[in-house]
Design a protein around this motif. Structure first.
Motif, PDB file in Angstrom:
ATOM      1  N   GLN A 186       0.622   4.823  -2.302  1.00  0.00           N
ATOM      2  CA  GLN A 186       0.518   6.132  -1.817  1.00  0.00           C
ATOM      3  C   GLN A 186       1.639   7.058  -2.197  1.00  0.00           C
ATOM      4  O   GLN A 186       1.475   8.227  -2.643  1.00  0.00           O
ATOM      5  CB  GLN A 186       0.642   5.721  -0.221  1.00  0.00           C
ATOM      6  CG  GLN A 186       0.230   7.021   0.836  1.00  0.00           C
ATOM      7  CD  GLN A 186       0.720   6.716   2.179  1.00  0.00           C
ATOM      8  OE1 GLN A 186       0.832   5.564   2.545  1.00  0.00           O
ATOM      9  NE2 GLN A 186       0.722   7.755   3.201  1.00  0.00           N
ATOM     10  N   GLU A 243       0.926  -1.099  -0.146  1.00  0.00           N
ATOM     11  CA  GLU A 243       0.012   0.065  -0.229  1.00  0.00           C
ATOM     12  C   GLU A 243       0.797   1.332  -0.100  1.00  0.00           C
ATOM     13  O   GLU A 243       0.365   2.319  -0.508  1.00  0.00           O
ATOM     14  CB  GLU A 243      -1.105  -0.053   1.225  1.00  0.00           C
ATOM     15  CG  GLU A 243      -0.456   0.137   2.397  1.00  0.00           C
ATOM     16  CD  GLU A 243      -0.098  -1.153   3.356  1.00  0.00           C
ATOM     17  OE1 GLU A 243       0.057  -2.149   2.454  1.00  0.00           O
ATOM     18  OE2 GLU A 243       0.345  -1.278   4.440  1.00  0.00           O
ATOM     19  N   LYS A 270       0.994   8.349  -5.745  1.00  0.00           N
ATOM     20  CA  LYS A 270      -0.098   9.303  -5.817  1.00  0.00           C
ATOM     21  C   LYS A 270       0.528  10.537  -5.373  1.00  0.00           C
ATOM     22  O   LYS A 270       0.175  11.590  -5.914  1.00  0.00           O
ATOM     23  CB  LYS A 270      -1.116   8.861  -4.594  1.00  0.00           C
ATOM     24  CG  LYS A 270      -2.349   9.614  -4.741  1.00  0.00           C
ATOM     25  CD  LYS A 270      -3.751   9.192  -3.848  1.00  0.00           C
ATOM     26  CE  LYS A 270      -4.655  10.225  -3.867  1.00  0.00           C
ATOM     27  NZ  LYS A 270      -4.902  10.596  -2.428  1.00  0.00           N
TER      28      LYS A 270
END
Lengths: 440, 304
Positions: free
Chosen positions: A244, A240, A247
């Motif tokens: 992150q 994850e 982004k």
């Protein structure tokens, strides 16, 4: 030779600021590891005291169970000491030989703790089997009972303390040590319950509970060992984080694409790497500003990140997109506009790698507004992801908007024909428009 | 597609190196299996307890050899999403396990030999035992040479520590023959002393390579000379003005490099990318063991 720095630099922290922040970050990391080391030190002392009490009471009361427990506690002392030393070593500054620092010592200590936990599980298992096969009467000794109760309580408190600090410092070794204490809680509780149960006439219960605890402990140890080995193998344990980071990086202006993100863990910290795509004509000094912005933002939002290695490369997905203000929509034959904000159309030409061109004309909605026409036009070009603007004049406001969007601005000079502008651009004859320029 | 081809080539070289290491470790595992089968057979047929005991010792050798084989095989796996840096570190972990096994073996020999100072062991004069000892000594010597050579070529610490392991077996076989001689000459203290020396040799090798594999797991930099040579190669590339934050780490038999390469601030990203490719090209040309380079092109300090 004086070079005009891109306007973007005013928003950047600057070199001095960056160095100061870097120092602060290094301080913070050392403090975090120091906090973990202190917690490990304290729990080592407590464990030594607890072992001493067990040994003394065991000798005085002649309880074999307590003496055996005291011997078992030696492994607790050993692992606490290992974590303490490991956290102390981890604080060392990176050296030439260990250019990534010493954080990995913490991971190695975690591996040692997990092996000790697994081995102690095997011991509990064997002892319980032995108890089931050779049941021996247990005396209801109040000394043994009370020491077991105290030991369970102290181990529980140690568990709470270590897991709290372990979570706060993101240290796997401390978290593993906390679980090790939890195993001690259960084995002390087992002594306590075993005596009582025996007294009330269920001699089998203790052995079976022991088997269960032994198996759970082995599983715990193996699971921890697996995690440690995965970290040592540079595995990515938190996928994850990748999305992150992707982004965050993609949101930075001028970034066209992000790929090949790699993260690996070293002790409580994370090393990251990524490839960032930007327009191919962008200058390295501007790309540098983008890189440090990405790194700053990632480190601000994901605290455990130690460093981000950014490889900036020219965007593959498109060619160089050149914007020129035009008076009319007649494709490549359009007349070039002398204005920027007031021009009714823009032509956007893509120069592909194989020498071919493609283009489209877009209307400038800003031309119809009374004020801030230039800003509107600049936003329009940013929206269309232009790399380059060739213009006669650009006002101060739009100039900054364009630079913030990493659009290169070149002086149109006296050219009036689109073909000739493109030729001049390809021959690198166009001069960069270093300052906003506006004619009355 | 020049870029793609070049990366393929560097990758091929590494694959070939690893495959060579795998072949060597596989062959030596099989040879060790054959050796122990031979020892057990002769031991059972002749009823020699010494030979049967030696056969159990060879099982440790087989385990060590098989673990190195496994480590190298794992290293060959292609990077995945979960293991973006590949599996090279599996080799270091397996080397560490072999070293731990060797520490136990060495400690055991040490304990036995200290006991033998007090209680001299019964030396077998049986020609079968001596013949097998000589035979296995030669096989072990061949294996030690073979693994050391391949270990150096493939830069595998696992193979090299295994080579020391085999060399210790050579010494052990020598000791079996020597024991006969010593008993004949009636010098009883020499044999245990020689065993102490052998165990010291094993412990020393295990600790040296164990330290090495732990350091590798800690992202240690290769020898300073290699680091310096990489730095010089980077700086020697045209258009490169300087380099900083050079970080080099070992991962199994290979090396990962990270560097901030400095160029003129006015260079375009496209050009910079070509410079970065050139830098990687030059470094991989010189150092076959460099797996990947992560290059950040930045402004040269003078131009800030």
């Amino acid at each position: 030779m004086r070079e005009t720095r891109p306007v973007m630099s005013t928003r950047n922290v600057g070199l001095v600021g960056r160095v100061v922040r870097e120092k602060m970050r290094a301080e913070e990391k050392v403090q975090l590891l120091g906090k973990g080391a202190r917690a490990a030190k304290r729990s080592t002392y407590v464990t030594i005291m607890l072992t001493g009490i067990k040994a003394v009471v065991g000798l005085l009361s002649g309880s074999i169970a307590l003496l055996a427990d005291a011997v078992h506690s030696l492994s607790d002392i050993f692992t606490s000491l290992a974590v303490w030393l490991g956290m102390k070593l981890s604080q060392r500054r990176p050296s030439e030989r260990f250019s990534y620092g010493f954080y990995r010592v913490e991971t190695l200590v975690f591996l040692i703790v997990s092996i000790v936990v697994a081995v102690s599980g095997v011991q509990v298992l064997l002892a319980s089997l032995n108890r089931i096969l050779n049941p021996s009467p247990v005396a209801l000794a109040s000394a043994t009972l009370s020491v077991a109760a105290v030991s369970a309580l102290v181990s529980y408190l140690l568990y709470r303390y270590k897991s709290q600090i372990g979570d706060a410092t993101n240290s796997q070794a401390l978290q593993g040590e906390a679980k090790h204490s939890l195993v001690d809680v259960s084995s002390s509780a087992l002594v306590f319950v075993g005596i009582l149960v025996h007294y009330f006439g269920f001699p089998w219960a203790e052995g079976i509970a022991g088997l269960l605890i032994g198996l759970l402990t082995i599983r715990l140890g193996l699971g921890m060992g697996r995690d440690a080995v995965l970290v040592l193998l540079d595995a990515c344990l938190k996928p994850e984080l990748i999305s992150q980071m992707k982004k965050i990086a993609a949101e930075v202006k001028g970034v066209r694409g992000v790929h090949e993100i790699k993260v690996r863990r070293s002790g409580p910290f994370i090393f990251a790497e990524m490839h960032v795509e930007v327009g191919r004509t962008m200058r390295i000094d501007e790309a540098d500003v983008i890189s440090s912005t990405i790194e700053e933002r990632i480190r601000d939002s994901i605290e455990e990140v130690d460093s981000v290695m950014l490889h900036v490369e020219p965007s593959k997905m498109d060619a160089c997109r050149i914007a020129i203000a035009v008076e009319e929509d007649r494709e490549l034959d359009s007349r070039i506009s002398q204005h920027f904000g007031k021009s009714p159309y823009f032509i956007l030409i893509d120069l592909h790698e194989d020498g071919t061109r493609s283009w489209f004309v877009t209307e400038n909605p800003g031309a119809r507004i009374e004020r801030k026409m230039g800003i509107g036009a600049a936003h329009l070009l940013a929206q269309h992801k232009a790399d380059v603007l060739v213009a006669k004049e650009v006002g101060e406001g739009p100039y900054h908007v364009l630079r913030d969007s990493s659009i290169q601005i070149f002086d149109l000079n006296e050219e009036s024909n689109i073909e000739r502008v493109l030729d001049a651009f390809l021959r690198k004859e166009l001069r960069s428009l270093a300052h906003p320029k506006e004619f009355g | 597609m020049r870029v793609g081809e070049r990366i393929m080539n560097a990758e091929d070289v590494r694959t070939i190196l690893l495959q060579r290491g795998i072949a060597v470790s596989r062959r030596s595992t099989f040879i060790l299996v054959l050796l122990s089968v031979a020892k057990v057979t002769v031991g059972l047929l002749s009823g020699s307890i010494a030979l049967l005991a030696d056969a159990t010792h060879t099982i440790m050798d087989i385990a060590g050899s098989a673990i190195v084989w496994l480590g190298l095989r794992l290293s060959l796996r292609k990077p995945t999403d979960r293991f973006p840096y590949g599996f090279y570190k599996a080799e270091s972990i397996c080397t560490l396990i072999v070293c731990i096994i060797m520490i136990f073996t060495g400690a055991e020999i040490l304990r036995d030999s200290i006991e033998r100072f007090h209680v001299p062991s019964v030396i077998s004069f049986r020609p079968v035992v001596i013949a097998v000892a000589i035979g296995s000594g030669f096989v072990s010597y061949f294996l030690a040479r073979y693994k050391e050579k391949a270990g150096r070529e493939t830069n595998s610490q696992g193979l090299r520590v295994e080579s020391r392991h085999s060399f210790a077996d050579v010494l052990n076989s020598g000791l079996v023959c020597g024991g006969v001689l010593f008993t004949y000459l009636n010098v009883s203290r020499v044999e245990p002393l020689a065993a102490v020396i052998i165990s010291a040799f094993i412990l020393w090798a295990a600790l040296t390579f164990g330290k090495d594999s732990v350091f590798s797991l800690m992202d240690v930099s290769p020898q300073p000379a290699i680091r310096k040579a990489i730095e010089d190669t980077i700086v020697g590339t045209p258009e490169v003005k300087g380099v900083h934050a050079l970080r080099v780490r070992r991962s199994g038999p290979f090396i990962f490099v990270e560097a901030h390469v400095e160029v003129d601030g006015r260079t375009s990203v496209e050009k910079a990318h070509m410079i970065a490719d050139e830098v990687q090209d030059r470094v991989q040309e010189k150092f076959k063991e460099v797996d990947s380079m992560s290059i950040h092109i930045g402004i040269h300090e003078k131009h800030r």
